[in-house]
Design an enzyme around this catalytic site. Structure first.
Site, PDB file in Angstrom:
ATOM      1  N   GLY A  74      39.494  38.744   4.433  1.00 19.41           N
ATOM      2  CA  GLY A  74      38.206  39.415   4.249  1.00 19.41           C
ATOM      3  C   GLY A  74      38.265  40.860   3.790  1.00 19.41           C
ATOM      4  CG  ASP A 133      52.929  39.910 -11.394  1.00 22.67           C
ATOM      5  OD1 ASP A 133      53.490  40.344 -10.378  1.00 22.67           O
ATOM      6  OD2 ASP A 133      52.853  38.692 -11.671  1.00 22.67           O
ATOM      7  CD  GLU A 156      57.202  42.002  -9.975  1.00 17.10           C
ATOM      8  OE1 GLU A 156      57.542  41.640  -8.835  1.00 17.10           O
ATOM      9  OE2 GLU A 156      56.543  41.263 -10.727  1.00 17.10           O
TER      10      GLU A 156
HETATM   11 CA    CA Z   1      34.887  41.364   3.252  1.00 15.91          CA
END
Ligand code: CA
Ligand code: CA
Length: 580
Positions: free
Chosen positions: A128, A295, A324
């Site tokens: 989250g 990346d 990277e």
């Molecule tokens: Ca959130």
């Protein structure tokens, strides 16, 4: 823009049967490309100097009639956007994983249309964290002393599971709604800028997520590399520059898929190449970026990557990109820096690579007894190979990141070793990067799975018992580590010679490694001592540097004293001395 050409990708059922027309001063339709897929048109535009910002219609004709119209918006450029400054060795970078840093908006944890729902009890699930969580804690990062933030990818990853890391992008133009909106990202960059913190965007061009919208209707057959049966990359970046390499090994390295859910993009396909280049320029311009972290740099087509970088530097000459390059040795790593712009006078401004060899050397140094090649000598040996790099000062240096063991775990949470490692990171050459939680001695063991490297930052979630942002309920060690990190970062930020001064180091002796960052006005002497007994250091050995200076103070002292002849060095310590 320096480049006046723009290519539009149009995706709509049977669009290739239609013919586009544009009537707009300053905008010319140069060419239309059709592919084997009738659902795509690619339109080449030329945007002239006198083109005015605003919207215009692209009308699509068939049999002399307009069948469909699209309103395209041409935006005004931000003033001085081309003078945008990138990151460099005056910066201290903080790497954070947005899903794991702070949950600023619980309302976006689950979003309609997004397959994976939040589950904080699942170590591999989405927890989250979001853009608001970062924006809400910029004060913490400012007070910590970091000047740039590299955020793991924020773009949409609409995958069924294990997508919190962000590396399976399903829309290159859209922030994942569980992190926030594109506008939230723009606002974050602006808010960070107001605190003199730069934002580095993590981009992925080697692959996309298998749920990317174009995977259901590929623009061209060769848009992604396809094989008769699933073919995984061999992950051997060394094959690319190995003079003895097998052609097949090289092909599998570049064209094999990074993972079964990550189709390998074919950057040799010119329409895809334009799409990716324009995508970067759009994000730099739209969001106001100060840098890009690319990346899996070795896995993409290297001719394309060079073209991509040239295109970006044409528009933003002061910008910086770090690739990277996760390789074990110095020459393999340096290959990706020195070949970026061979013999190009601009090469010192770009070609930043991730310095894994120095990361390994620094971790090993603290755990292995000193010998002809090991221990502190390992650091000395690794840095002595800097001649292979076109510009080692622009290497991104770190003790750990989101893919490898946390430094504190490698050194068994030993306080003295931790201070030594952090002091080294902030005083040797290169652009230092701290992985979120590193300032709290956060631990993480890769053998337990990647999730163990990516724990939630304490205090980022409502109800967290420990809140490191506010200094609530921290362990003694966390508190000490945070205070030490702040002091060290402030010291580096306040003393520019530690950022850009010449590095001169001396062959390790008596389990002690001495190196200097210096110019004609100031010298900083760093002494890393791994001996279990105090070491008496005779400064006459360093006279080639110290003869120019008469007074000295240590990191902890506020006033200078006359330069001594000897220094007594504590066991298992790293000390900074300043000379003037
Ligand atoms: Ca959130
Ligand atoms: Ca590839």
């Amino acid at each position: 823009m320096h480049n006046h050409n723009l290519q539009l990708l149009v995706h709509k059922a049977k669009i290739a049967e239609l013919t586009p027309e544009i009537k707009q001063d300053g905008v010319s339709l140069m060419k239309v490309h059709r592919t084997s897929n009738p659902n795509y048109l690619f339109i080449d535009l030329e945007i002239e100097e006198n083109a005015v910002a605003g919207s215009f219609n692209i009308d699509f004709y068939k049999d002399g009639k307009v069948q469909w119209s699209y309103k395209y918006v041409l935006l005004e450029r931000t003033k001085d956007a081309d003078k945008r400054e990138g990151f460099n060795n005056s910066d201290i970078i903080y790497l954070l994983m947005p899903d794991r840093f702070a949950n600023g908006d619980r309302g976006n944890d689950n979003m309609p249309g997004m397959l994976e729902k939040a589950d904080r009890n699942n170590p591999d699930g989405r927890h989250g964290g979001d853009i608001k969580g970062i924006a809400d804690h910029l004060d913490y990062l400012e007070q910590l002393g970091v000047t740039a933030i590299w955020i793991n990818p924020l773009l949409e990853n609409n995958m069924p599971a294990y997508s919190y890391h962000g590396y399976a992008i399903t829309d290159f133009y859209k922030v994942d709604p569980r992190f926030g909106s594109n506008q939230d990202y723009v606002d974050l960059v602006a808010k960070a800028k107001s605190k003199n913190i730069k934002i580095i965007m993590d981009m992925v061009f080697n692959h996309c997520g298998i749920n990317h919208w174009w995977m259901k209707d590929l623009p061209t057959a060769d848009w992604v590399h396809q094989f008769d049966k699933f073919t995984r990359s061999n992950y051997r970046g060394e094959a690319l520059m190995d003079p003895h390499a097998s052609a097949n090994d090289k092909m599998i390295m570049s064209d094999g898929w990074f993972d079964s859910g990550m189709p390998d993009l074919n950057q040799k396909e010119p329409l895809l190449a334009s799409y990716l280049i324009q995508n970067s320029i759009w994000w730099i311009e739209y969001a106001g970026l100060s840098g890009i972290r690319m990346d899996t740099y070795p896995y993409a087509d290297q001719d394309f990557m060079n073209r991509w970088i040239s295109s970006l530097y044409e528009e933003y000459p002061e910008f910086n990109i770090v690739g990277e390059a996760w390789l074990q040795t110095v020459p393999h790593t340096a290959y990706f820096q020195s070949t970026t712009f061979p013999n190009d006078k601009k090469s010192s401004k770009l070609g930043s690579v991730t310095d894994f060899p120095l990361c390994y050397a620094a971790n090993n140094a603290l755990n292995h007894k000193d010998s002809w090649t090991e221990g502190l000598t390992g650091i000395y040996m690794t840095l002595s190979e800097d001649f292979v790099y076109s510009n080692a000062d622009s290497n991104l240096i770190f003790l750990d990141n989101h893919d490898i063991n946390r430094f504190a775990t490698n050194i068994h949470a030993d306080w003295d070793k931790w201070k030594m490692g952090m002091t080294f990171l902030l005083t040797t050459r290169g652009i230092p990067m701290i992985y979120y939680g590193g300032e709290l001695m956060m631990e993480g063991d890769k053998s337990k799975g990647d999730a163990d490297l990516r724990h939630d930052f304490p205090g980022g979630w409502k109800g967290d018992v420990t809140d490191a942002f506010k200094g609530v309920n921290m362990t003694e060690k966390q508190g000490k580590a945070l205070e030490f990190t702040k002091k060290l970062l402030k010291y580096r930020n306040d003393n520019p010679i530690l950022q850009t001064g010449k590095l001169t180091h001396f062959i390790p002796q008596n389990d002690t490694y001495v190196y200097f960052r210096h110019d004609s006005t100031t010298a900083y002497m760093m002494v890393m001592c791994k001996s279990d007994k105090p070491v008496s250091l005779d400064l006459s050995r360093f006279s080639e540097i110290l003869d120019s200076f008469s007074s000295m103070k240590s990191f902890k002292e506020s006033t200078f004293d006359s330069k001594p002849e000897q220094i007594l060095v504590s066991p298992m310590s790293a000390t900074i001395y300043q000379f003037k």
